[in-house]
Scaffold this active site. Structure first.
Site, PDB file in Angstrom:
ATOM      1  N   ARG A  68       0.825  -1.212   0.000  1.00  9.10           N
ATOM      2  CA  ARG A  68       0.000   0.000   0.000  1.00  9.10           C
ATOM      3  C   ARG A  68       0.859   1.262   0.000  1.00  9.10           C
ATOM      4  O   ARG A  68       0.564   2.242  -0.672  1.00  9.10           O
ATOM      5  CB  ARG A  68      -0.919  -0.015   1.230  1.00  9.10           C
ATOM      6  CG  ARG A  68      -1.933   1.121   1.254  1.00  9.10           C
ATOM      7  CD  ARG A  68      -2.768   1.087   2.511  1.00  9.10           C
ATOM      8  NE  ARG A  68      -3.542  -0.139   2.599  1.00  9.10           N
ATOM      9  CZ  ARG A  68      -4.765  -0.286   2.087  1.00  9.10           C
ATOM     10  NH1 ARG A  68      -5.322   0.715   1.444  1.00  9.10           N
ATOM     11  NH2 ARG A  68      -5.414  -1.423   2.214  1.00  9.10           N
ATOM     12  N   LEU A  96      -7.162   4.700   2.463  1.00  6.65           N
ATOM     13  CA  LEU A  96      -5.877   5.412   2.498  1.00  6.65           C
ATOM     14  C   LEU A  96      -5.225   5.211   3.867  1.00  6.65           C
ATOM     15  O   LEU A  96      -5.895   5.215   4.900  1.00  6.65           O
ATOM     16  CB  LEU A  96      -6.116   6.898   2.241  1.00  6.65           C
ATOM     17  CG  LEU A  96      -6.654   7.228   0.838  1.00  6.65           C
ATOM     18  CD1 LEU A  96      -7.110   8.680   0.772  1.00  6.65           C
ATOM     19  CD2 LEU A  96      -5.602   6.928  -0.227  1.00  6.65           C
ATOM     20  N   ASN A 110     -14.024  13.706   0.917  1.00  9.16           N
ATOM     21  CA  ASN A 110     -14.668  12.480   0.428  1.00  9.16           C
ATOM     22  C   ASN A 110     -16.173  12.704   0.406  1.00  9.16           C
ATOM     23  O   ASN A 110     -16.702  13.471   1.207  1.00  9.16           O
ATOM     24  CB  ASN A 110     -14.343  11.305   1.357  1.00  9.16           C
ATOM     25  CG  ASN A 110     -15.000  10.018   0.891  1.00  9.16           C
ATOM     26  OD1 ASN A 110     -14.950   9.675  -0.296  1.00  9.16           O
ATOM     27  ND2 ASN A 110     -15.629   9.287   1.804  1.00  9.16           N
ATOM     28  N   HIS A 112     -19.670  10.610   0.868  1.00 10.55           N
ATOM     29  CA  HIS A 112     -20.173   9.333   1.374  1.00 10.55           C
ATOM     30  C   HIS A 112     -21.691   9.309   1.191  1.00 10.55           C
ATOM     31  O   HIS A 112     -22.369  10.283   1.548  1.00 10.55           O
ATOM     32  CB  HIS A 112     -19.812   9.187   2.855  1.00 10.55           C
ATOM     33  CG  HIS A 112     -20.291   7.897   3.439  1.00 10.55           C
ATOM     34  ND1 HIS A 112     -19.688   6.684   3.149  1.00 10.55           N
ATOM     35  CD2 HIS A 112     -21.321   7.624   4.263  1.00 10.55           C
ATOM     36  CE1 HIS A 112     -20.339   5.727   3.789  1.00 10.55           C
ATOM     37  NE2 HIS A 112     -21.332   6.265   4.464  1.00 10.55           N
ATOM     38  N   GLU A 146      -9.609   7.401  10.574  1.00 14.24           N
ATOM     39  CA  GLU A 146     -10.713   6.451  10.788  1.00 14.24           C
ATOM     40  C   GLU A 146     -11.731   6.594   9.654  1.00 14.24           C
ATOM     41  O   GLU A 146     -12.134   7.719   9.317  1.00 14.24           O
ATOM     42  CB  GLU A 146     -11.388   6.780  12.127  1.00 14.24           C
ATOM     43  CG  GLU A 146     -12.133   5.611  12.719  1.00 14.24           C
ATOM     44  CD  GLU A 146     -12.862   6.049  13.986  1.00 14.24           C
ATOM     45  OE1 GLU A 146     -13.984   5.589  14.203  1.00 14.24           O
ATOM     46  OE2 GLU A 146     -12.295   6.887  14.716  1.00 14.24           O
ATOM     47  N   ASP A 148     -14.664   7.123   7.161  1.00 13.63           N
ATOM     48  CA  ASP A 148     -15.943   7.845   7.152  1.00 13.63           C
ATOM     49  C   ASP A 148     -16.204   8.626   8.448  1.00 13.63           C
ATOM     50  O   ASP A 148     -17.336   8.712   8.910  1.00 13.63           O
ATOM     51  CB  ASP A 148     -17.115   6.869   6.894  1.00 13.63           C
ATOM     52  CG  ASP A 148     -17.000   6.183   5.537  1.00 13.63           C
ATOM     53  OD1 ASP A 148     -16.411   6.778   4.617  1.00 13.63           O
ATOM     54  OD2 ASP A 148     -17.497   5.053   5.410  1.00 13.63           O
TER      55      ASP A 148
HETATM   56  C1  GRF Z   1     -21.085   7.666  -4.952  1.00 12.41           C
HETATM   57  O1  GRF Z   1     -22.333   7.198  -4.519  1.00 12.41           O
HETATM   58  C2  GRF Z   1     -20.280   8.159  -3.792  1.00 12.41           C
HETATM   59  O2  GRF Z   1     -21.055   8.716  -2.770  1.00 12.41           O
HETATM   60  C3  GRF Z   1     -19.613   6.905  -3.296  1.00 12.41           C
HETATM   61  O3  GRF Z   1     -19.334   6.161  -4.447  1.00 12.41           O
HETATM   62  C4  GRF Z   1     -20.230   6.531  -5.495  1.00 12.41           C
HETATM   63  C5  GRF Z   1     -19.387   6.970  -6.639  1.00 12.41           C
HETATM   64  O4  GRF Z   1     -20.137   7.234  -7.793  1.00 12.41           O
HETATM   65  N1  GRF Z   1     -18.442   7.234  -2.503  1.00 12.41           N
HETATM   66  P1  GRF Z   1     -19.473   7.974  -9.025  1.00 12.41           P
HETATM   67  O5  GRF Z   1     -18.255   7.166  -9.449  1.00 12.41           O
HETATM   68  O6  GRF Z   1     -19.100   9.356  -8.586  1.00 12.41           O
HETATM   69  O7  GRF Z   1     -20.529   7.971 -10.098  1.00 12.41           O
END
Ligand code: GRF
Length: 226
Positions: A68, A96, A110, A112, A146, A148
């Protein structure tokens, strides 16, 4: 106006990456998408980015045979080479390490697909339905060691409808994601977000729609008409 240089990291279709790219076309938007990096050479999003005229690169994690750190060093070098200032994860399916996160502290965002801190991890829409929540949505946050769990920058909500399945719910959440991520990146790139004691403070306070997207009257109408 000087724009913040952003790399978007993807693994798949890249629809959020494209939403960021669209937003960044506006001259008043404070960020530019300088690089799209994928850990999968066959990611569909790479083709979309190239078509949009954005520089792309892929660093295939499988060629590092589980090492990694070497994989992340290769990414880190690419980011430095392009003078990247902020990194947006958009469907980037690699965890990561703390080594990488420490180097990019408070500079990795990010998205989520759930209202954190609820439903961390994968398969969020199915789990939200199983839990019977009535409000679901998406969160943009800074990445911490950690998973999310980093400071929340912005959230968007959708009402859960009777009869929703994971696909229909995912579709509506994705529409919110495409509005939310450009909004959150815009706030960060404009220097309006400070992390204080593990929480995000938005300079100038929160105007309606600044860091929160809620269902609009049209969405509510549709729900009422059902
Ligand atoms: C999205 O639902 C995002 O929230 C999650 O993965 C998905 C990615 O979709 N982390 P895309 O590749 O942006 O269409």
């Amino acid at each position: 106006m000087r724009k913040t240089r952003v790399a978007v990291l993807i693994s798949g279709r890249g629809s959020n990456m494209m939403a960021l790219t669209e937003a960044a076309k506006k001259s008043s938007y404070p960020a530019e998408i300088t690089l799209v990096l994928s850990n999968r050479p066959d990611a569909a999003g790479l083709v979309h980015a190239e078509t949009a005229g954005i520089r792309t690169t892929s660093i295939d994690h499988t060629s590092f045979r589980g090492d990694r750190e070497s994989f992340e060093r290769a990414m880190h070098e690419q980011l430095l080479r392009r003078d990247i200032e902020l990194v947006c994860l958009a469907g980037f399916m690699r965890l990561l390490s703390s080594w990488f996160i420490a180097r990019w502290e408070d500079r990795i965002l990010n998205i989520h697909p759930a209202l954190l801190p609820a439903f961390k991890g994968l398969d969020t829409h199915r789990r939200a339905l199983a839990a019977g929540v009535k409000i679901h949505g998406a969160t943009v946050h800074f990445v911490s060691a950690e998973m999310d769990s980093g400071p929340i920058i912005a959230q968007g909500a959708v009402a859960v409808r009777e009869g929703d399945d994971a696909e229909t719910l995912a579709e509506r959440v994705l529409e919110v994601e495409h509005r939310l991520y450009p909004l959150a990146l815009g706030l960060v790139a404009a220097g309006r977000v400070r992390v204080v004691c593990g929480r995000c403070v938005i300079d100038g306070g929160l105007a309606d729609g600044d860091a929160l997207i809620v269902p609009e009257p049209d969405d509510r109408q549709q729900t009422d008409d059902r």
